[in-house]
Design a protein around this motif. Structure first.
Motif, PDB file in Angstrom:
ATOM      1  N   ASN A 265       0.866  -1.193   0.000  1.00 59.59           N
ATOM      2  CA  ASN A 265       0.000   0.000   0.000  1.00 59.59           C
ATOM      3  C   ASN A 265       0.900   1.238   0.000  1.00 59.59           C
ATOM      4  OD1 ASN A 265      -2.091   1.934   1.925  1.00 59.59           O
ATOM      5  ND2 ASN A 265      -2.973   0.777   0.239  1.00 59.59           N
ATOM      6  N   GLY A 266       1.966   1.172   0.796  1.00 61.99           N
ATOM      7  CA  GLY A 266       2.952   2.262   0.825  1.00 61.99           C
ATOM      8  C   GLY A 266       3.622   2.427  -0.529  1.00 61.99           C
ATOM      9  N   GLY A 267       3.883   1.287  -1.192  1.00 58.74           N
ATOM     10  CA  GLY A 267       4.487   1.342  -2.532  1.00 58.74           C
ATOM     11  C   GLY A 267       3.597   2.089  -3.511  1.00 58.74           C
ATOM     12  N   ASP A 268       2.276   1.835  -3.427  1.00 60.29           N
ATOM     13  CA  ASP A 268       1.341   2.587  -4.275  1.00 60.29           C
ATOM     14  C   ASP A 268       1.487   4.085  -4.005  1.00 60.29           C
ATOM     15  OD1 ASP A 268       0.367   0.084  -4.998  1.00 60.29           O
ATOM     16  OD2 ASP A 268      -1.531   0.289  -3.917  1.00 60.29           O
ATOM     17  N   GLY A 269       1.579   4.421  -2.727  1.00 61.22           N
ATOM     18  CA  GLY A 269       1.652   5.837  -2.337  1.00 61.22           C
ATOM     19  C   GLY A 269       2.939   6.495  -2.798  1.00 61.22           C
ATOM     20  N   ILE A 270       4.042   5.761  -2.760  1.00 62.68           N
ATOM     21  CA  ILE A 270       5.324   6.321  -3.209  1.00 62.68           C
ATOM     22  C   ILE A 270       5.274   6.563  -4.727  1.00 62.68           C
ATOM     23  CG2 ILE A 270       7.804   5.871  -3.428  1.00 62.68           C
ATOM     24  CD1 ILE A 270       7.479   4.186  -0.779  1.00 62.68           C
ATOM     25  N   ALA A 271       4.635   5.644  -5.446  1.00 60.85           N
ATOM     26  CA  ALA A 271       4.472   5.835  -6.899  1.00 60.85           C
ATOM     27  C   ALA A 271       3.600   7.060  -7.178  1.00 60.85           C
ATOM     28  CB  ALA A 271       3.857   4.586  -7.524  1.00 60.85           C
ATOM     29  N   VAL A 272       2.557   7.260  -6.378  1.00 60.13           N
ATOM     30  CA  VAL A 272       1.705   8.464  -6.529  1.00 60.13           C
ATOM     31  C   VAL A 272       2.523   9.724  -6.270  1.00 60.13           C
ATOM     32  CG1 VAL A 272      -0.235   9.736  -5.490  1.00 60.13           C
ATOM     33  CG2 VAL A 272      -0.488   7.305  -6.030  1.00 60.13           C
ATOM     34  N   THR A 273       3.395   9.673  -5.247  1.00 61.34           N
ATOM     35  CA  THR A 273       4.252  10.827  -4.927  1.00 61.34           C
ATOM     36  C   THR A 273       5.094  11.205  -6.143  1.00 61.34           C
ATOM     37  OG1 THR A 273       4.437   9.988  -2.654  1.00 61.34           O
ATOM     38  CG2 THR A 273       6.000  11.715  -3.317  1.00 61.34           C
ATOM     39  N   ARG A 274       5.705  10.203  -6.748  1.00 59.74           N
ATOM     40  CA  ARG A 274       6.563  10.438  -7.922  1.00 59.74           C
ATOM     41  C   ARG A 274       5.756  11.049  -9.062  1.00 59.74           C
ATOM     42  NH1 ARG A 274       6.334   6.108 -11.709  1.00 59.74           N
ATOM     43  NH2 ARG A 274       6.664   4.720  -9.982  1.00 59.74           N
ATOM     44  N   MET A 275       4.543  10.489  -9.310  1.00 57.66           N
ATOM     45  CA  MET A 275       3.710  10.982 -10.410  1.00 57.66           C
ATOM     46  C   MET A 275       3.261  12.425 -10.155  1.00 57.66           C
ATOM     47  SD  MET A 275       1.459   7.576 -11.235  1.00 57.66           S
ATOM     48  CE  MET A 275       2.297   6.052 -11.711  1.00 57.66           C
TER      49      MET A 275
END
Ligand SMILES: NC(=O)C1=CN([C@@H]2O[C@H](COP(=O)(O)OP(=O)(O)OC[C@H]3O[C@@H](n4cnc5c(N)ncnc54)[C@H](O)[C@@H]3O)[C@@H](O)[C@H]2O)[C@H](O)CC1
Ligand SMILES: [K+]
Length: 221
Positions: free
Chosen positions: A59-69
């Motif tokens: 779930n955190g990985g999804d959030g880190i990808a959102v941060t990058r985007m």
């Protein structure tokens, strides 16, 4: 058509997609992040100053990808990573490595949540099965007390994805972006009160019934 799924059913469908079909988990994570970006960018949320709170699970990985985007779109975004990153799942560690290569540096604390305009909750998702650690529970309470709109990824953190029960403390979300099918925990008990507007997004994970329909349809063509 599936109405809603348990966390275990979702995990089974997901594992079938990655292990049998061969879709890489990072592809699913990217599709999950893109679907969160669709909701964030739809005009309901003020993206002037965004905080993403990420845990160590996927779930955190999804959030880190959102941060990058978000950063790549020029959005002012901070990443709060909670927990020892060396204990992150492989895919979340990979997302963190990619984010760093794009110049994103995670914080490990935030003094005041109130100067953000929206918070993305990527602390815990469908994998949470035990009460949240006390320190993280305190942060969840501070986020709720700040009265900032929260967009939860997959599940408001702190909820059991199947029962909708609170595991210690749970985020009160304005919106929840959940993947493939609504989790039963969003539709009952505290989940019903804390999920906010639920967006169900296709990320390429399907139940065996839907998969067999694809095969039937394609063989009829
Ligand atoms: N199902 C799919 O097709 C996809 C799901 N994605 C995302 O993955 C999560 C589920 O991820 P999982 O690794 O199973 O667990 P969680 O992220 O929900 O984390 C809960 C798990 O991790 C421990 N944990 C997390 N952070 C901490 C911390 N700071 N301290 C201590 N422990 C921590 C926690 O104890 C639990 O054990 C799902 O919800 C989706 O968001 C994919 O990314 C996309 C495809
Ligand atoms: K979450």
């Amino acid at each position: 058509m599936i109405e809603s799924v348990t966390a275990q059913e979702m995990q089974r469908f997901s594992h079938y997609t990655t292990d049998e079909i061969g879709v890489h988990p990072l592809v699913l994570m990217e599709r999950a992040a893109i679907s969160v970006m669709e909701v964030l960018g739809a005009g309901t949320f003020d993206l002037t100053n965004v905080l993403v709170i990420a845990g160590l699970g996927n779930n955190g990985g999804d959030g880190i990808a959102v941060t990058r985007m978000l950063a790549q779109k020029g959005v002012n975004v901070d990443l709060l990573l909670l927990g020892d990153e060396h204990r992150a799942t492989p895919n979340t560690a990979k997302q963190l490595d990619i984010a760093r290569k794009y110049g994103i540096t995670p914080h490990n604390r935030v003094r005041d949540f109130r100067h953000y305009t929206v918070i993305v909750d990527a602390l815990f998702g469908a994998g949470l099965s035990k009460p949240v650690p006390v320190k993280l529970g305190e942060i969840i309470k501070r986020v709720n007390a700040a009265n900032i709109p929260v967009v939860s990824i997959d599940i408001p953190s702190g909820l059991n994805a199947t029962s909708g029960a609170i595991l210690g403390s749970a985020i009160r979300a304005s919106a929840t972006v959940t993947f493939a099918y609504p989790k039963k925990g969003l539709l009952q008990n505290e989940g019903l009160k804390r999920a906010g507007n639920i967006y169900v997004k296709d990320i390429g994970v399907y139940s065996p019934e839907e998969l067999s329909n694809f095969k039937k349809e394609s063989s009829n063509q």
